[in-house]
Design an enzyme around this catalytic site. Structure first.
Site, short mmCIF file in Angstrom:
data_model
loop_
_atom_site.label_atom_id
_atom_site.label_comp_id
_atom_site.label_asym_id
_atom_site.label_seq_id
_atom_site.Cartn_x
_atom_site.Cartn_y
_atom_site.Cartn_z
CG PHE A 45 52.64 -31.25 -23.16
CD1 PHE A 45 51.39 -31.38 -22.57
CD2 PHE A 45 52.78 -30.37 -24.23
CE1 PHE A 45 50.30 -30.66 -23.04
CE2 PHE A 45 51.68 -29.64 -24.70
CZ PHE A 45 50.45 -29.79 -24.11
CD GLN B 118 57.18 -25.45 -31.15
OE1 GLN B 118 56.35 -24.95 -30.42
NE2 GLN B 118 58.19 -26.17 -30.69
CG HIS C 177 51.38 -27.39 -32.47
ND1 HIS C 177 50.73 -28.59 -32.60
CD2 HIS C 177 51.43 -27.13 -31.16
CE1 HIS C 177 50.39 -29.03 -31.38
NE2 HIS C 177 50.81 -28.16 -30.50
CG LEU D 28 47.09 -25.69 -30.96
CD1 LEU D 28 48.34 -26.07 -31.71
CD2 LEU D 28 47.45 -25.06 -29.64
CD GLU E 4 53.35 -31.51 -27.57
OE1 GLU E 4 53.59 -30.53 -28.31
OE2 GLU E 4 54.17 -31.96 -26.77
NE ARG F 32 54.41 -28.36 -29.20
CZ ARG F 32 53.89 -27.38 -28.49
NH1 ARG F 32 54.30 -26.14 -28.68
NH2 ARG F 32 52.98 -27.63 -27.59
CG HIS G 159 52.32 -23.37 -32.08
ND1 HIS G 159 51.03 -22.97 -31.83
CD2 HIS G 159 52.80 -23.83 -30.90
CE1 HIS G 159 50.75 -23.19 -30.55
NE2 HIS G 159 51.80 -23.69 -29.96
NE ARG H 102 56.84 -22.58 -27.22
CZ ARG H 102 55.65 -23.10 -26.89
NH1 ARG H 102 55.45 -23.65 -25.71
NH2 ARG H 102 54.65 -23.08 -27.76
#
Ligand SMILES: Cc1cc2nc3c(=O)[nH]c(=O)nc-3n(C[C@H](O)[C@H](O)[C@H](O)COP(=O)(O)OP(=O)(O)OC[C@H]3O[C@@H](n4cnc5c(N)ncnc54)[C@H](O)[C@@H]3O)c2cc1C
Length: 588
Positions: A119, A240, A242, A252, A255, A286, A353, A398
């Site tokens: 990730f 954030q 995304h 969404l 990822e 991100r 996000h 994050r």
């Protein structure tokens, strides 16, 4: 005014991952615990989490918690508190094993161990190369986690008040939290719920933006309530985006797609992330990927008729991998755009996000606020965990899969702190102030008595437009200043909010209006704190201040509703046991 009073030793507001993990800790310790939720607990936004939960199990390749800690500090762009980050990363392995024992059906490797995939921003050996650290249940990890936690709570005898909405917290003259006021949606009645300790686990507020991956109930209630109670919130300027929201719909696309080997293309068919992040490429953090995409689009290399999105290619993974590891993504893409990712790439854009900021807490889940010289005085009886809290482990940005981890680690930690605090109380409940419910009842009366005024739908739409235009991926002084003026003007109009439906039973217009009064506080706080932070760090990208300024701004923002006051407090640079990870340039 006299209204019914209920009594529970512990009140948990929020039935998502954080609330349920905390409740379990309390109920299993024999504390009389209730969970309030606006929706049935397993419909909380945690259920939408797709990609995974991080833990350095090292099931596929070498890994350890110290590397995870380094990645999290770096991902947070050195705004995270290093004691809390160490606490979380060290607990991660036990937390995942515990979830497995709770019955969470993780994907497996051939040898029977938990499957792990890469990730963004998770690297081996202090940032050297991507590592497989995300544990997943296909692309429905949150769903599986939430169901496992809910069932455990049923077994432990946790009480649930479903379709109840917390309105405000009740503080006594010492400032201790002694309960909440809440609305039962079915009847429209208001209750006082007296408690020895209250935990907020109310989730995010992604609905301040027009394009968002968040559920409609993510309206920032916990933040609005905290601000109205005179307490500050922390680092709310950091949102954030995304990288891969479905173009147009905002839904969404995990990822995990890039973790499995998918990548991004511009209109020239170029894999542009190779230019921006030579090592991690599409698996950079991100904020880095979102900015790269926005630059490609801004510079005319976007795809489609309007050149306003880029493409996420995954057909090369083959139908079998897609059906096994990413079945939900294929379904979403087919349903919303009629595109089958087995054959064609998916159009994607950066989409709001996650809220990095929130209610300030320490790693024990205790809410803290400045009091005289002490910047982190504990607010007695008040706890927070999950997305609504700021521990702060995510700092300015994050890493993917660190939120589900945050929920269980800090949910449990807050639960333990509450058990300790409640046991000290013995049988005593602190007395409720006489006017305990007046503040909430007056707010409701004002709304109910307004016969003309502003429409909720218009105000909400306008707020989302302003946030999208003035507090997006890239920010500048003049754009933010205009944003503050516009959002302040809107804020003034919100005071004249009027709903047409005056009924009591399941009045959703009333609930939405009450939610919006929280959401608008979050929007205003975001704009004001973003303007004040004159640097670029993590998710805050200022075109006019492109560099990170550690001398002036390596500190947390505290924002108060009254006077729109801002105070800065130091970042915790000292971890619990290991050496401090000093600031460095963030390259991937
Ligand atoms: C689409 C999507 C995918 C994601 N994927 C991942 C992932 O793969 N990995 C990862 O780590 N993170 C992921 N995240 C982030 C992560 O899922 C969330 O941050 C996390 O689930 C939030 O959990 P929570 O327990 O804090 O709140 P939530 O799950 O949002 O729950 C909030 C709860 O509070 C209740 N509530 C709110 N206000 C009130 C009120 N006034 N009164 C009563 N109840 C109230 C709600 O009813 C709800 O039960 C994803 C997020 C989204 C949106």
């Amino acid at each position: 005014m006299s209204i019914p009073v209920m009594k529970y030793e512990a009140v948990i507001v929020g039935g998502g991952g954080a609330g349920l993990r905390a409740a379990l800790q309390l109920s299993e310790a024999g504390v009389k615990t209730v969970v309030l939720s606006k929706v049935f607990p397993t419909r909380s936004h945690t259920a939408a989490a797709q990609g995974g939960i991080s833990a350095s199990l090292g099931n596929v390749e070498d890994d350890n918690w110290h590397w995870h800690m380094y990645d999290t500090v770096k991902g947070a762009d050195w705004l995270g508190d290093q004691d809390a980050i160490e606490f979380m990363c060290r607990q991660a392995v036990d937390a995942v094993v515990e979830l497995e024992h709770f019955g969470m059906p993780f994907d497996r490797l051939e040898n029977g161990k938990i499957y792990q995939r890469p990730f963004g921003g998770h690297m081996a050996n202090f940032g050297k190369k991507p590592v497989r650290r995300a544990c997943a249940v296909a692309d429905r990890t949150g769903h599986a986690m939430l169901h496992a936690l809910y069932q455990r709570n049923v077994k432990a005898d946790t009480h649930f008040l479903v379709e109840w909405m917390a309105l405000d917290i009740i503080r006594n003259k010492n400032g201790d939290v002694v309960g909440i006021t809440a609305l039962e949606m079915e009847t429209g009645e208001v209750y006082i719920i007296q408690a020895k300790a209250v935990l907020f686990a109310t989730g995010g507020a992604g609905r301040i933006y027009q394009s968002s991956t968040n559920a409609y109930i993510n309206t920032g209630d916990g933040i609005g309530i905290t601000l109205r109670a005179g307490l500050p919130i922390e680092d709310i300027e950091f949102w954030q985006f995304h990288p891969t929201g479905l173009a147009g719909a905002g839904v969404l696309i995990t990822e995990g797609v890039r973790g499995e080997g998918g990548y991004l293309l511009n209109c020239n068919g170029e894999r542009f992330m190779e230019r921006y992040a030579p090592t991690a490429k599409d698996l950079a953090s991100r904020d880095v990927v979102s900015r790269a995409m926005q630059i490609e689009i801004n510079e005319g290399r976007g795809c489609g008729q309007n050149k306003d999105y880029v493409l996420l290619k995954l057909d090369h993974l083959g139908k079998d991998v897609i059906d096994q590891r990413l079945p939900g993504i294929r379904e979403i893409s087919l349903q919303f755009l009629g595109i089958d990712p087995v054959k064609e790439p998916i159009p994607v854009v950066p989409t709001c996000h996650y809220m990095m900021g929130g209610i300030p807490t320490n790693y024990r889940g205790e809410v803290v606020a400045p009091n005289g010289e002490n910047m982190e005085d504990i607010v007695k009886g008040f706890y927070a965990a999950g997305e609504c809290a700021c521990a702060s482990v995510h700092g300015a940005n994050r890493l993917g899969t660190n939120s589900l981890l945050d929920l269980v680690v800090f949910g449990k930690s807050a639960g333990n702190s509450m058990v300790e605090y409640i046991k000290q109380h013995g049988d005593e409940y602190k007395e409720l102030p006489e006017d305990a419910a007046d503040f909430s009842l007056n707010r409701l009366a004002k709304l109910d008595n307004a016969n003309s005024g502003e429409s909720l739908a218009d105000l909400r739409h306008e707020m989302q437009k302003i946030m999208q235009q003035h507090a997006g991926v890239f920010r500048t002084q003049s754009v933010l200043e205009d944003g503050i003026n516009k959002i302040e003007a809107l804020y003034a109009r919100v005071q004249n909010l009027c709903i047409q439906d005056k009924s009591k039973v399941f009045n959703t217009a009333r609930v939405e209006a009450l939610e919006f009064m929280n959401t608008i506080e979050v929007a205003l706080a975001t704009m004001i704190t973003a303007e004040a932070r004159k640097e670029s760090r993590g998710a805050q990208a200022r075109e006019d201040f492109p560099e990170r300024d550690d001398e002036k701004f390596m500190c947390h923002t505290l924002y108060y509703k009254d006077g729109r006051k801002i105070v800065y407090k130091p970042v915790h640079t000292k971890p619990m046991t290991v050496d401090y990870i000093p600031p460095a340039k963030r390259v991937y």
